[in-house]
Design a protein around this motif. Structure first.
Motif, mmCIF file in Angstrom:
data_model
loop_
_atom_site.group_PDB
_atom_site.id
_atom_site.type_symbol
_atom_site.label_atom_id
_atom_site.label_comp_id
_atom_site.label_asym_id
_atom_site.label_seq_id
_atom_site.Cartn_x
_atom_site.Cartn_y
_atom_site.Cartn_z
ATOM 1 N N THR A 1 -7.750 -14.622 -27.807
ATOM 2 C CA THR A 1 -6.646 -14.556 -26.853
ATOM 3 C C THR A 1 -6.406 -13.122 -26.412
ATOM 4 O O THR A 1 -6.151 -12.862 -25.230
ATOM 5 N N LYS A 2 -6.478 -12.190 -27.361
ATOM 6 C CA LYS A 2 -6.261 -10.787 -27.043
ATOM 7 C C LYS A 2 -7.306 -10.285 -26.042
ATOM 8 O O LYS A 2 -6.968 -9.621 -25.053
ATOM 9 N N VAL A 3 -8.572 -10.625 -26.298
ATOM 10 C CA VAL A 3 -9.654 -10.186 -25.412
ATOM 11 C C VAL A 3 -9.485 -10.799 -24.020
ATOM 12 O O VAL A 3 -9.611 -10.115 -22.998
ATOM 13 N N ARG A 4 -9.177 -12.096 -23.981
ATOM 14 C CA ARG A 4 -9.016 -12.776 -22.693
ATOM 15 C C ARG A 4 -7.837 -12.224 -21.910
ATOM 16 O O ARG A 4 -7.896 -12.082 -20.694
ATOM 17 N N ARG A 5 -6.744 -11.936 -22.615
ATOM 18 C CA ARG A 5 -5.552 -11.420 -21.953
ATOM 19 C C ARG A 5 -5.852 -10.078 -21.298
ATOM 20 O O ARG A 5 -5.464 -9.828 -20.144
ATOM 21 N N LEU A 6 -6.564 -9.203 -22.012
ATOM 22 C CA LEU A 6 -6.908 -7.904 -21.444
ATOM 23 C C LEU A 6 -7.828 -8.047 -20.232
ATOM 24 O O LEU A 6 -7.653 -7.359 -19.224
ATOM 25 N N ALA A 7 -8.801 -8.947 -20.321
ATOM 26 C CA ALA A 7 -9.718 -9.173 -19.201
ATOM 27 C C ALA A 7 -8.970 -9.735 -18.002
ATOM 28 O O ALA A 7 -9.187 -9.301 -16.861
ATOM 29 N N ASN A 8 -8.075 -10.696 -18.250
ATOM 30 C CA ASN A 8 -7.297 -11.292 -17.167
ATOM 31 C C ASN A 8 -6.388 -10.265 -16.510
ATOM 32 O O ASN A 8 -6.214 -10.261 -15.293
ATOM 33 N N ARG A 9 -5.778 -9.388 -17.321
ATOM 34 C CA ARG A 9 -4.920 -8.345 -16.758
ATOM 35 C C ARG A 9 -5.720 -7.424 -15.851
ATOM 36 O O ARG A 9 -5.257 -7.051 -14.767
ATOM 37 N N TYR A 10 -6.926 -7.059 -16.279
ATOM 38 C CA TYR A 10 -7.761 -6.171 -15.491
ATOM 39 C C TYR A 10 -8.135 -6.801 -14.150
ATOM 40 O O TYR A 10 -7.952 -6.182 -13.099
ATOM 41 N N VAL A 11 -8.639 -8.026 -14.168
ATOM 42 C CA VAL A 11 -9.099 -8.633 -12.921
ATOM 43 C C VAL A 11 -7.946 -8.970 -11.994
ATOM 44 O O VAL A 11 -8.060 -8.835 -10.774
ATOM 45 N N SER A 12 -6.798 -9.382 -12.542
ATOM 46 C CA SER A 12 -5.673 -9.699 -11.667
ATOM 47 C C SER A 12 -5.096 -8.432 -11.060
ATOM 48 O O SER A 12 -4.697 -8.424 -9.885
ATOM 49 N N ARG A 13 -5.059 -7.341 -11.811
ATOM 50 C CA ARG A 13 -4.572 -6.066 -11.275
ATOM 51 C C ARG A 13 -5.512 -5.573 -10.180
ATOM 52 O O ARG A 13 -5.068 -5.090 -9.140
ATOM 53 N N THR A 14 -6.808 -5.697 -10.394
ATOM 54 C CA THR A 14 -7.785 -5.268 -9.399
ATOM 55 C C THR A 14 -7.625 -6.071 -8.110
ATOM 56 O O THR A 14 -7.634 -5.510 -7.008
ATOM 57 N N ALA A 15 -7.454 -7.382 -8.242
ATOM 58 C CA ALA A 15 -7.284 -8.232 -7.070
ATOM 59 C C ALA A 15 -5.985 -7.890 -6.338
ATOM 60 O O ALA A 15 -5.952 -7.846 -5.103
ATOM 61 N N ARG A 16 -4.911 -7.648 -7.091
ATOM 62 C CA ARG A 16 -3.640 -7.297 -6.473
ATOM 63 C C ARG A 16 -3.755 -6.000 -5.682
ATOM 64 O O ARG A 16 -3.212 -5.884 -4.575
ATOM 65 N N ASN A 17 -4.483 -5.027 -6.235
ATOM 66 C CA ASN A 17 -4.676 -3.761 -5.524
ATOM 67 C C ASN A 17 -5.482 -3.972 -4.250
ATOM 68 O O ASN A 17 -5.196 -3.351 -3.216
ATOM 69 N N LYS A 18 -6.498 -4.836 -4.296
ATOM 70 C CA LYS A 18 -7.304 -5.119 -3.103
ATOM 71 C C LYS A 18 -6.460 -5.798 -2.024
ATOM 72 O O LYS A 18 -6.606 -5.517 -0.837
ATOM 73 N N VAL A 19 -5.571 -6.709 -2.442
ATOM 74 C CA VAL A 19 -4.692 -7.393 -1.491
ATOM 75 C C VAL A 19 -3.773 -6.372 -0.821
ATOM 76 O O VAL A 19 -3.594 -6.375 0.401
ATOM 77 N N ARG A 20 -3.200 -5.469 -1.621
ATOM 78 C CA ARG A 20 -2.332 -4.420 -1.071
ATOM 79 C C ARG A 20 -3.099 -3.538 -0.102
ATOM 80 O O ARG A 20 -2.598 -3.166 0.963
ATOM 81 N N GLU A 21 -4.316 -3.187 -0.484
ATOM 82 C CA GLU A 21 -5.155 -2.341 0.356
ATOM 83 C C GLU A 21 -5.448 -3.019 1.688
ATOM 84 O O GLU A 21 -5.378 -2.379 2.749
ATOM 85 N N LEU A 22 -5.751 -4.311 1.639
ATOM 86 C CA LEU A 22 -6.047 -5.056 2.867
ATOM 87 C C LEU A 22 -4.823 -5.133 3.766
ATOM 88 O O LEU A 22 -4.933 -5.056 4.985
ATOM 89 N N ARG A 23 -3.641 -5.271 3.166
ATOM 90 C CA ARG A 23 -2.412 -5.350 3.963
ATOM 91 C C ARG A 23 -2.094 -4.043 4.674
ATOM 92 O O ARG A 23 -1.434 -4.048 5.706
ATOM 93 N N THR A 24 -2.538 -2.914 4.122
ATOM 94 C CA THR A 24 -2.235 -1.625 4.735
ATOM 95 C C THR A 24 -3.248 -1.215 5.800
ATOM 96 O O THR A 24 -2.979 -0.290 6.561
ATOM 97 N N ILE A 25 -4.392 -1.890 5.856
ATOM 98 C CA ILE A 25 -5.428 -1.545 6.830
ATOM 99 C C ILE A 25 -4.942 -1.885 8.237
ATOM 100 O O ILE A 25 -4.353 -2.943 8.478
ATOM 101 N N THR A 26 -5.188 -0.973 9.174
ATOM 102 C CA THR A 26 -4.784 -1.202 10.557
ATOM 103 C C THR A 26 -5.973 -1.465 11.476
ATOM 104 O O THR A 26 -5.792 -1.921 12.600
ATOM 105 N N SER A 27 -7.174 -1.197 11.006
ATOM 106 C CA SER A 27 -8.378 -1.429 11.794
ATOM 107 C C SER A 27 -8.873 -2.863 11.591
ATOM 108 O O SER A 27 -9.072 -3.304 10.459
ATOM 109 N N LYS A 28 -9.048 -3.576 12.703
ATOM 110 C CA LYS A 28 -9.452 -4.980 12.605
ATOM 111 C C LYS A 28 -10.858 -5.126 12.031
ATOM 112 O O LYS A 28 -11.110 -6.027 11.228
ATOM 113 N N GLU A 29 -11.786 -4.237 12.410
ATOM 114 C CA GLU A 29 -13.165 -4.335 11.918
ATOM 115 C C GLU A 29 -13.212 -4.146 10.400
ATOM 116 O O GLU A 29 -13.899 -4.882 9.692
#
Length: 84
Positions: A14-42
Motif C-alpha cells: 500500500t505504501k509503495v502504491r500510494r507513493l506511485a499514485n501520488r507521483y503520477v496524479s501530481r504529474t498529470a495535474r501539473n500537465k493539466v495546469r500547463e495546458l490551461r495556461t497555453i495561449t497558442s492553439k498549435e
C-alpha cells in the motif's frame, strides 16, 4: 502494529502504491495546469493528446474516477477549441 505476515506485506504494498499514485496524479495535474495556461492553439493541440492519455491511464488504474477524467478531457477540449 500488524499481527499477520500478510498484513505486513499489505502495508508495504500500500505504501509503495500510494507513493506511485501520488507521483503520477501530481504529474498529470501539473500537465493539466500547463495546458490551461497555453495561449497558442498549435501548442495546445499538440499537448492535448498526451494529457488525455495520462488522464485515461490514471482512470484505468483507479487513481482517479473515470468520470473525473472525462470531465477534465471535455473541459480541456473546449479550452483548446476556444483558442484562436
Amino acid at each position: 502494529m500488524a499481527n499477520h505476515k500478510s498484513s505486513v506485506k499489505r502495508i508495504r504494498q500500500t505504501k509503495v502504491r500510494r507513493l506511485a499514485n501520488r507521483y503520477v496524479s501530481r504529474t498529470a495535474r501539473n500537465k493539466v495546469r500547463e495546458l490551461r495556461t497555453i495561449t497558442s492553439k498549435e501548442e495546445a493541440q499538440k499537448m492535448y493528446p498526451e494529457v488525455c492519455s495520462m488522464l485515461d491511464k490514471l482512470a484505468k488504474k483507479n487513481v482517479i474516477h473515470q468520470n473525473k477524467a472525462n470531465n477534465l478531457k471535455s473541459k480541456l477540449a473546449s479550452h483548446v477549441n476556444s483558442l484562436s
